[in-house]
Design an enzyme around this catalytic site. Structure first.
Site, mmCIF file in Angstrom:
data_model
loop_
_atom_site.group_PDB
_atom_site.id
_atom_site.type_symbol
_atom_site.label_atom_id
_atom_site.label_comp_id
_atom_site.label_asym_id
_atom_site.label_seq_id
_atom_site.Cartn_x
_atom_site.Cartn_y
_atom_site.Cartn_z
ATOM 1 N N TYR A 10 0.808 -1.227 0.000
ATOM 2 C CA TYR A 10 0.000 0.000 0.000
ATOM 3 C C TYR A 10 0.837 1.271 0.000
ATOM 4 O O TYR A 10 0.307 2.366 -0.007
ATOM 5 C CB TYR A 10 -0.918 0.004 1.236
ATOM 6 N N GLY A 11 2.156 1.132 0.019
ATOM 7 C CA GLY A 11 3.004 2.316 0.118
ATOM 8 C C GLY A 11 4.154 2.293 -0.849
ATOM 9 O O GLY A 11 3.972 2.141 -2.068
ATOM 10 N N GLU A 77 11.366 -4.388 5.673
ATOM 11 C CA GLU A 77 10.297 -3.791 6.478
ATOM 12 C C GLU A 77 10.621 -3.773 7.978
ATOM 13 O O GLU A 77 9.833 -3.279 8.768
ATOM 14 C CB GLU A 77 8.981 -4.535 6.237
#
Length: 127
Positions: A10-11, A77
């Site tokens: 989503y980013g 991440e």
């Protein structure tokens, strides 16, 4: 057949964004939206996703990734440092029959978002 994982991004991992190179060689399955159970916050140069009772339907992309890519994404991440965790996410998008039904995972931000502005339903990378 090697194991693959479905990942909702989503980013900054989305196509055209600054970290899209981490998904090179993987399978893009299409645009996707979450159930309205999440909020996305601007953590500076990247977004952080959180489960929320007043959630929105977040826009992003669905990818099928192999084990080596998943391990790279987990490192990138910050799973080991506690920056993000990888967990199941609920999507609203219907998929073609060619895409096998399987659980979808996403990276959720583990820190406090109390000082970060809400991004709405879509991350827009500032260049």
């Amino acid at each position: 057949m090697p194991h693959r994982t479905l990942i909702f991004v989503y980013g900054t991992l989305q196509r055209g964004c600054c970290r899209a190179q981490f998904l090179v060689g993987q399978t893009f399955l299409g645009q996707a939206r979450t159930q309205p159970k999440y909020r996305m916050f601007n953590c500076g140069t990247y977004p952080g996703l959180k489960l929320a009772s007043d959630g929105l339907s977040i826009r992003g992309e669905l990818w099928s990734v192999d084990e080596a890519c998943l391990a790279r994404l987990d490192r990138e991440e910050g799973i080991d440092t506690g920056l993000y965790s990888r967990s199941l996410i609920e999507l609203t998008t219907s998929w073609p029959e060619s895409v096998p039904a399987a659980p979808v995972e996403a990276y959720f931000y583990c820190g406090s978002v109390s000082k970060f502005p809400d991004c709405g339903d879509q991350w827009v990378e500032e260049l």
